[in-house]
Design a protein around this motif. Structure first.
Motif, PDB file in Angstrom:
ATOM      1  N   GLU A  46       0.810  -1.216   0.000  1.00  0.00           N
ATOM      2  CA  GLU A  46       0.000   0.000   0.000  1.00  0.00           C
ATOM      3  C   GLU A  46       0.844   1.267   0.000  1.00  0.00           C
ATOM      4  N   MET A  47       2.097   1.154   0.411  1.00  0.00           N
ATOM      5  CA  MET A  47       3.002   2.310   0.427  1.00  0.00           C
ATOM      6  C   MET A  47       3.115   2.964  -0.947  1.00  0.00           C
ATOM      7  N   LEU A  48       2.874   2.209  -2.006  1.00  0.00           N
ATOM      8  CA  LEU A  48       2.965   2.736  -3.369  1.00  0.00           C
ATOM      9  C   LEU A  48       1.914   3.804  -3.650  1.00  0.00           C
ATOM     10  N   TYR A  49       0.825   3.807  -2.870  1.00  0.00           N
ATOM     11  CA  TYR A  49      -0.301   4.701  -3.149  1.00  0.00           C
ATOM     12  C   TYR A  49      -0.592   5.691  -2.028  1.00  0.00           C
ATOM     13  N   LEU A  50       0.342   5.882  -1.128  1.00  0.00           N
ATOM     14  CA  LEU A  50       0.179   6.870  -0.060  1.00  0.00           C
ATOM     15  C   LEU A  50       0.683   8.233  -0.528  1.00  0.00           C
ATOM     16  N   PHE A  51       0.160   8.665  -1.657  1.00  0.00           N
ATOM     17  CA  PHE A  51       0.562   9.893  -2.337  1.00  0.00           C
ATOM     18  C   PHE A  51      -0.678  10.524  -2.963  1.00  0.00           C
ATOM     19  N   PRO A  52      -0.645  11.833  -3.222  1.00  0.00           N
ATOM     20  CA  PRO A  52      -1.719  12.396  -4.049  1.00  0.00           C
ATOM     21  C   PRO A  52      -1.748  11.623  -5.375  1.00  0.00           C
ATOM     22  N   ARG A  53      -2.913  11.393  -5.905  1.00  0.00           N
ATOM     23  CA  ARG A  53      -3.075  10.533  -7.082  1.00  0.00           C
ATOM     24  C   ARG A  53      -2.111  10.858  -8.214  1.00  0.00           C
ATOM     25  N   THR A  54      -1.945  12.125  -8.537  1.00  0.00           N
ATOM     26  CA  THR A  54      -1.153  12.496  -9.712  1.00  0.00           C
ATOM     27  C   THR A  54       0.330  12.708  -9.415  1.00  0.00           C
ATOM     28  N   CYS A  55       0.746  12.479  -8.198  1.00  0.00           N
ATOM     29  CA  CYS A  55       2.137  12.722  -7.799  1.00  0.00           C
ATOM     30  C   CYS A  55       3.088  11.716  -8.444  1.00  0.00           C
ATOM     31  N   PRO A  56       4.072  12.206  -9.219  1.00  0.00           N
ATOM     32  CA  PRO A  56       5.081  11.287  -9.755  1.00  0.00           C
ATOM     33  C   PRO A  56       6.021  10.847  -8.634  1.00  0.00           C
ATOM     34  N   ARG A  57       6.316   9.563  -8.618  1.00  0.00           N
ATOM     35  CA  ARG A  57       7.187   9.047  -7.567  1.00  0.00           C
ATOM     36  C   ARG A  57       7.858   7.760  -8.024  1.00  0.00           C
ATOM     37  N   ILE A  58       8.980   7.492  -7.376  1.00  0.00           N
ATOM     38  CA  ILE A  58       9.714   6.257  -7.592  1.00  0.00           C
ATOM     39  C   ILE A  58       9.932   5.637  -6.222  1.00  0.00           C
ATOM     40  N   LEU A  59       9.565   4.369  -6.102  1.00  0.00           N
ATOM     41  CA  LEU A  59       9.813   3.631  -4.868  1.00  0.00           C
ATOM     42  C   LEU A  59      10.717   2.455  -5.188  1.00  0.00           C
ATOM     43  N   ALA A  60      11.611   2.156  -4.270  1.00  0.00           N
ATOM     44  CA  ALA A  60      12.536   1.040  -4.456  1.00  0.00           C
ATOM     45  C   ALA A  60      12.719   0.316  -3.134  1.00  0.00           C
ATOM     46  N   TRP A  61      12.903  -1.001  -3.221  1.00  0.00           N
ATOM     47  CA  TRP A  61      13.157  -1.795  -2.034  1.00  0.00           C
ATOM     48  C   TRP A  61      13.977  -3.021  -2.407  1.00  0.00           C
ATOM     49  N   ALA A  62      14.635  -3.566  -1.397  1.00  0.00           N
ATOM     50  CA  ALA A  62      15.489  -4.726  -1.598  1.00  0.00           C
ATOM     51  C   ALA A  62      14.657  -5.989  -1.745  1.00  0.00           C
ATOM     52  N   THR A  63      15.190  -6.912  -2.511  1.00  0.00           N
ATOM     53  CA  THR A  63      14.635  -8.258  -2.645  1.00  0.00           C
ATOM     54  C   THR A  63      15.729  -9.223  -2.195  1.00  0.00           C
ATOM     55  N   PRO A  64      15.423 -10.495  -2.070  1.00  0.00           N
ATOM     56  CA  PRO A  64      16.493 -11.442  -1.700  1.00  0.00           C
ATOM     57  C   PRO A  64      17.661 -11.441  -2.699  1.00  0.00           C
ATOM     58  N   GLU A  65      17.403 -11.047  -3.939  1.00  0.00           N
ATOM     59  CA  GLU A  65      18.449 -11.013  -4.959  1.00  0.00           C
ATOM     60  C   GLU A  65      19.239  -9.710  -4.976  1.00  0.00           C
ATOM     61  N   LEU A 163      17.548  -3.847  -7.124  1.00  0.00           N
ATOM     62  CA  LEU A 163      16.386  -3.569  -6.277  1.00  0.00           C
ATOM     63  C   LEU A 163      15.098  -3.714  -7.080  1.00  0.00           C
ATOM     64  N   HIS A 164      13.978  -3.894  -6.380  1.00  0.00           N
ATOM     65  CA  HIS A 164      12.680  -3.781  -7.044  1.00  0.00           C
ATOM     66  C   HIS A 164      12.371  -2.285  -7.135  1.00  0.00           C
ATOM     67  N   VAL A 165      11.954  -1.837  -8.313  1.00  0.00           N
ATOM     68  CA  VAL A 165      11.698  -0.421  -8.532  1.00  0.00           C
ATOM     69  C   VAL A 165      10.320  -0.249  -9.157  1.00  0.00           C
ATOM     70  N   SER A 166       9.542   0.678  -8.611  1.00  0.00           N
ATOM     71  CA  SER A 166       8.235   1.024  -9.173  1.00  0.00           C
ATOM     72  C   SER A 166       8.194   2.522  -9.414  1.00  0.00           C
ATOM     73  N   GLY A 167       7.905   2.898 -10.650  1.00  0.00           N
ATOM     74  CA  GLY A 167       7.710   4.301 -11.003  1.00  0.00           C
ATOM     75  C   GLY A 167       6.243   4.522 -11.298  1.00  0.00           C
ATOM     76  N   ILE A 168       5.636   5.482 -10.631  1.00  0.00           N
ATOM     77  CA  ILE A 168       4.202   5.725 -10.769  1.00  0.00           C
ATOM     78  C   ILE A 168       3.979   7.185 -11.132  1.00  0.00           C
ATOM     79  N   ARG A 169       3.137   7.406 -12.127  1.00  0.00           N
ATOM     80  CA  ARG A 169       2.759   8.745 -12.614  1.00  0.00           C
ATOM     81  C   ARG A 169       3.976   9.564 -13.060  1.00  0.00           C
ATOM     82  N   LEU A 170       4.973   8.891 -13.573  1.00  0.00           N
ATOM     83  CA  LEU A 170       6.181   9.589 -14.019  1.00  0.00           C
ATOM     84  C   LEU A 170       5.889  10.569 -15.151  1.00  0.00           C
ATOM     85  N   ARG A 171       4.851  10.323 -15.912  1.00  0.00           N
ATOM     86  CA  ARG A 171       4.482  11.257 -16.992  1.00  0.00           C
ATOM     87  C   ARG A 171       4.109  12.636 -16.443  1.00  0.00           C
TER      88      ARG A 171
END
Length: 185
Positions: A46-65, A163-171
């Motif tokens: 849920e941390m991916l969406y704790l932002f204003p809807r249109t806010c561009p953001r990048i989240l990253a976190w470690a994986t076992p790899e 890392l695992h990386v998610s970019g949301i609303r980057l446009r």
């Protein structure tokens, strides 16, 4: 596991499947993800969406790899659960925004096996709704280190890390590069 949908709208009585607003290039056989669906995120992501809807953001976190070098470079010595990068131009909106977290029944959803995303092709009646404000504090409560940057553009290198990386609303970013079609947008 719990499923959520985040919205600016505080009064959604029923979620109807609808196509995405901005279709994405999808792999062959997954084009249906641009079609009419109700989208949800699991509680672990849920941390991916704790932002204003249109806010561009990048989240990253470690994986076992993830390598120790990537963890040190991108996450830092405190090794937070995740890091969230937001441009300076958005920080006041992040701190002052309120969003609504709808809890959804899991019965009709199927997992996309990708960063906690779930979809349903049927209408969904929410179980409840909670307003969240002080989103920077909500991120901190979930172990997410919020990092304010002048530009997201230098962070494109994150996609070359382990890392695992998610970019949301980057446009919506004034600084995100328009790169190749395979680049995150």
């Amino acid at each position: 596991m719990r499923l959520f949908h985040f919205s600016d709208d505080p009064a959604i009585a029923r979620f109807e499947p609808r196509p995405v607003r901005v279709p994405s290039a999808r792999p062959v056989g997954r084009e249906w993800l641009n079609g009419p669906l109700v989208w949800a995120i699991d509680d672990a992501h849920e941390m991916l969406y704790l932002f204003p809807r249109t806010c561009p953001r990048i989240l990253a976190w470690a994986t076992p790899e993830s390598t120790a070098a990537d963890r040190a470079r991108w996450l830092g010595p405190d090794d937070p659960r995740a890091v969230a990068f937001v441009e300076t131009a958005w920080i006041d909106r992040l701190r002052s925004a309120a969003i609504h977290r709808y809890e959804l029944p899991a019965a009709t959803f199927r997992s996309l096996e990708d960063a906690g995303m779930w979809v349903s092709d049927m209408p969904v009646v929410p179980l409840g709704c909670v307003a969240l404000a002080g989103l920077d504090r909500e991120l901190a409560r979930r172990g997410v280190d919020l990092r304010i940057v002048d530009s997201l553009a230098p962070l494109a290198a994150l996609w070359d890390s382990s890392l695992h990386v998610s970019g949301i609303r980057l446009r919506n970013s004034a600084t995100w590069p328009l790169a190749s079609p395979s680049s995150p947008r």
